[in-house]
Design a protein around this motif. Sequence first.
Motif, mmCIF file in Angstrom:
data_model
loop_
_atom_site.group_PDB
_atom_site.id
_atom_site.type_symbol
_atom_site.label_atom_id
_atom_site.label_comp_id
_atom_site.label_asym_id
_atom_site.label_seq_id
_atom_site.Cartn_x
_atom_site.Cartn_y
_atom_site.Cartn_z
ATOM 1 N N GLN A 38 17.494 -98.146 4.590
ATOM 2 C CA GLN A 38 18.642 -97.410 5.132
ATOM 3 C C GLN A 38 19.891 -98.268 5.149
ATOM 4 O O GLN A 38 20.994 -97.804 4.798
ATOM 5 C CB GLN A 38 18.318 -96.907 6.549
ATOM 6 C CG GLN A 38 17.278 -95.800 6.566
ATOM 7 C CD GLN A 38 16.824 -95.439 7.969
ATOM 8 O OE1 GLN A 38 17.393 -95.894 8.956
ATOM 9 N NE2 GLN A 38 15.781 -94.626 8.062
ATOM 10 N N VAL B 185 21.273 -98.710 1.491
ATOM 11 C CA VAL B 185 21.947 -97.513 0.985
ATOM 12 C C VAL B 185 23.289 -97.315 1.689
ATOM 13 O O VAL B 185 24.286 -96.941 1.048
ATOM 14 C CB VAL B 185 21.045 -96.270 1.151
ATOM 15 C CG1 VAL B 185 21.809 -94.985 0.806
ATOM 16 C CG2 VAL B 185 19.799 -96.389 0.264
ATOM 17 N N LYS B 186 23.334 -97.611 2.981
ATOM 18 C CA LYS B 186 24.583 -97.465 3.742
ATOM 19 C C LYS B 186 25.679 -98.363 3.171
ATOM 20 O O LYS B 186 26.827 -97.939 2.972
ATOM 21 C CB LYS B 186 24.321 -97.817 5.210
ATOM 22 C CG LYS B 186 25.536 -97.641 6.121
ATOM 23 C CD LYS B 186 25.175 -97.980 7.557
ATOM 24 C CE LYS B 186 26.396 -97.849 8.465
ATOM 25 N NZ LYS B 186 26.056 -98.184 9.875
ATOM 26 N N LYS C 200 26.786 -97.341 -0.570
ATOM 27 C CA LYS C 200 27.667 -96.182 -0.742
ATOM 28 C C LYS C 200 29.090 -96.586 -1.100
ATOM 29 O O LYS C 200 29.798 -95.847 -1.796
ATOM 30 C CB LYS C 200 27.702 -95.350 0.546
ATOM 31 C CG LYS C 200 26.460 -94.552 0.831
ATOM 32 C CD LYS C 200 26.598 -93.808 2.163
ATOM 33 C CE LYS C 200 25.306 -93.084 2.524
ATOM 34 N NZ LYS C 200 25.438 -92.403 3.844
ATOM 35 N N LYS C 201 29.498 -97.750 -0.624
ATOM 36 C CA LYS C 201 30.893 -98.178 -0.792
ATOM 37 C C LYS C 201 31.092 -99.028 -2.048
ATOM 38 O O LYS C 201 32.176 -99.562 -2.259
ATOM 39 C CB LYS C 201 31.328 -98.967 0.446
ATOM 40 C CG LYS C 201 31.259 -98.138 1.731
ATOM 41 C CD LYS C 201 31.567 -98.986 2.960
ATOM 42 C CE LYS C 201 31.419 -98.160 4.234
ATOM 43 N NZ LYS C 201 31.643 -98.975 5.456
ATOM 44 N N GLY D 182 27.006 -97.619 -6.181
ATOM 45 C CA GLY D 182 26.637 -96.529 -5.282
ATOM 46 C C GLY D 182 27.375 -95.240 -5.583
ATOM 47 O O GLY D 182 26.806 -94.140 -5.512
ATOM 48 N N GLN D 183 28.642 -95.364 -5.944
ATOM 49 C CA GLN D 183 29.415 -94.165 -6.297
ATOM 50 C C GLN D 183 28.933 -93.573 -7.620
ATOM 51 O O GLN D 183 28.832 -92.350 -7.765
ATOM 52 C CB GLN D 183 30.896 -94.522 -6.352
ATOM 53 C CG GLN D 183 31.484 -94.825 -4.975
ATOM 54 C CD GLN D 183 32.836 -95.512 -5.029
ATOM 55 O OE1 GLN D 183 33.436 -95.646 -6.093
ATOM 56 N NE2 GLN D 183 33.311 -95.957 -3.866
ATOM 57 N N LYS E 139 25.771 -91.710 -6.790
ATOM 58 C CA LYS E 139 25.865 -90.682 -5.735
ATOM 59 C C LYS E 139 25.044 -91.037 -4.486
ATOM 60 O O LYS E 139 24.259 -90.229 -3.978
ATOM 61 C CB LYS E 139 25.443 -89.317 -6.298
ATOM 62 C CG LYS E 139 26.359 -88.839 -7.438
ATOM 63 C CD LYS E 139 25.931 -87.491 -7.969
ATOM 64 C CE LYS E 139 26.951 -86.937 -8.971
ATOM 65 N NZ LYS E 139 27.262 -87.848 -10.093
ATOM 66 N N PHE E 140 25.234 -92.288 -4.030
ATOM 67 C CA PHE E 140 24.535 -92.717 -2.820
ATOM 68 C C PHE E 140 24.888 -91.836 -1.618
ATOM 69 O O PHE E 140 24.097 -91.699 -0.689
ATOM 70 C CB PHE E 140 24.880 -94.176 -2.503
ATOM 71 C CG PHE E 140 24.004 -95.183 -3.216
ATOM 72 C CD1 PHE E 140 23.421 -94.895 -4.435
ATOM 73 C CD2 PHE E 140 23.776 -96.440 -2.660
ATOM 74 C CE1 PHE E 140 22.620 -95.816 -5.101
ATOM 75 C CE2 PHE E 140 22.976 -97.374 -3.308
ATOM 76 C CZ PHE E 140 22.401 -97.062 -4.526
ATOM 77 N N GLY E 141 26.090 -91.250 -1.632
ATOM 78 C CA GLY E 141 26.509 -90.414 -0.507
ATOM 79 C C GLY E 141 25.623 -89.203 -0.287
ATOM 80 O O GLY E 141 25.554 -88.653 0.826
ATOM 81 N N GLN F 72 19.480 -88.823 1.044
ATOM 82 C CA GLN F 72 18.985 -88.633 2.413
ATOM 83 C C GLN F 72 17.583 -89.208 2.617
ATOM 84 O O GLN F 72 17.164 -89.419 3.748
ATOM 85 C CB GLN F 72 18.968 -87.132 2.745
ATOM 86 C CG GLN F 72 20.331 -86.455 2.694
ATOM 87 C CD GLN F 72 21.271 -86.998 3.746
ATOM 88 O OE1 GLN F 72 20.884 -87.244 4.898
ATOM 89 N NE2 GLN F 72 22.540 -87.199 3.368
ATOM 90 N N TRP G 219 19.386 -103.171 -7.633
ATOM 91 C CA TRP G 219 18.934 -101.821 -7.305
ATOM 92 C C TRP G 219 17.828 -101.389 -8.260
ATOM 93 O O TRP G 219 18.020 -101.376 -9.466
ATOM 94 C CB TRP G 219 20.100 -100.838 -7.377
ATOM 95 C CG TRP G 219 21.216 -101.176 -6.438
ATOM 96 C CD1 TRP G 219 22.399 -101.790 -6.732
ATOM 97 C CD2 TRP G 219 21.241 -100.929 -5.023
ATOM 98 N NE1 TRP G 219 23.157 -101.942 -5.601
ATOM 99 C CE2 TRP G 219 22.485 -101.414 -4.527
ATOM 100 C CE3 TRP G 219 20.351 -100.336 -4.127
ATOM 101 C CZ2 TRP G 219 22.837 -101.329 -3.182
ATOM 102 C CZ3 TRP G 219 20.711 -100.252 -2.781
ATOM 103 C CH2 TRP G 219 21.932 -100.743 -2.325
#
Length: 499
Positions: free
Chosen positions: A35, A38-39, A42-43, A47-48, A51-53, A56, A337
């Motif tokens: 977690q 991934v948090k 995202k930035k 991650g972009q 589509k890490f955003g 879930q 990753w």
Amino acid sequence: MKFKALLAKPFASLVANRIKKEMHRAVEDQDAIWQDLVKVGKKTEFGQDHKFGAIQSYNDFKQAVPVRDYEQLKPYINKVKEGKHNVLWKGQPIYFAKTSGTTSGIKYIPISKESISNHIDTARNALLCYMNETGNTSFADGKLIFLSGSPELERIGNIPTGRLSGIVNHHVPKYLRSNQLPSYTTNCIEDWETKLGKIVDETINQDMTLISGIPPWMQMYFDELIERSGKKVGELFKNLSVLAHGGVNFEPYKAKLFDAVGRPIHTVETFPASEGFMAFQDSQEHEGLLLNTNSGIFFEFIPAEEIFNENPTRLSLRDVKVGVNYALVVNTNAGLWAYNIGDTVKFVSTDPYRIVVTGRTKHFISAFGEHVIGEEVEHSLMTAAAEENVHITEFTVAPRVQVDGELPYHEWFVEFEEMPADMHAFALKVDQNLRKKNIYYNDLLTGSILQPLKIRPLKKNGFIDYMRSIGKLGGQNKVPRLSNDRKIADELSKFVAGN
């Protein structure tokens, strides 16, 4: 008891007790690490792009992020080398660990300010667990040697870059600096044979209590010590009590190293890699290495036979089983990753999670459909060697296709400390051991597709001469146990005894 040994005792107890608690919440720690990764991810640009955003769950992650090797990650690494920020991880790496790849040439593995503690603290934790279990803290007051790469760093994209062992050398705690050998100047020597001579000069008259390094280069150090002094290593260093090792399987080197020491000695095994410090031996009493489940790495496991599939099965820690051969995949707080590190492991326990390293995903023989792996050849040879009281210096195996009408076979290049009394009988014994370990190999011999393996004994120092001839003597360079082609075998043929 001297000062450092005295202080080490309560510290070892504190750390060992914390690790024992972590053993029983490994799955929960892995979930929390995933977690957090991934948090932060995202930035990042990675991650972009992936589509890490929208992620879930772990299943979402597997759909979004395919398993990669270095070549597939390289476009992102190149952006980091160009000076870009927030590419794979927040900011920029504080180091690149420079390592040689079999297909990718030089690889640059990022180390972040968040991940550096994984490399430093895990090595420390292995020794503290040893201290706590055995009560042996006295070695902390003697001289400690780390046979490592040069600590000199270059800059790639303004990021300090060097061998992992050299980077780690910069982070040896101040309280151990006065104990550490060899000197910084000697450690910076690039030529291994020159460096080895200087290391022996600096250590031969010291009170060495711990020696650390990869087994083949540890053996070269021991050989030089014995040649200079005429004494066994354990006689020369009367207070030597621990050998810390990693990088390759210890078993093929164990008998010869112990013979060089000349008396019983404890060993502590570790599983470091440029991508992260994966596991360490936490106990002298239990088989396997404790997986490093609370150190910034989220582990994934792929059944080894699926690693080259387009959509392999990917398992988190909660779903692994004892005895299955898995390819090890990591996600790290340095920005790797779903990264296939190239090693295969088996769990020997899931309470706690302990592993053994079984080989490399690209180091196997399946020229005829047998898929023989490192663990199997090492077991087959070392079992026969133990029964015949024969010491093995080094070995590697390659396929030999049909020649002059005879059936193909596996060709083993072996450097012996002393030759078996009957080489043919010894080879048959190794062959029988391999047939028991690998059903596919056995079927190929039963069906007369293959003939029994053949052993080519190498002359003394044959592997050293081979490594010198290709410019890879010393450092962290190792000879692969297995090859699926003849590149290494054809070169080694020049060093067969009698040639």
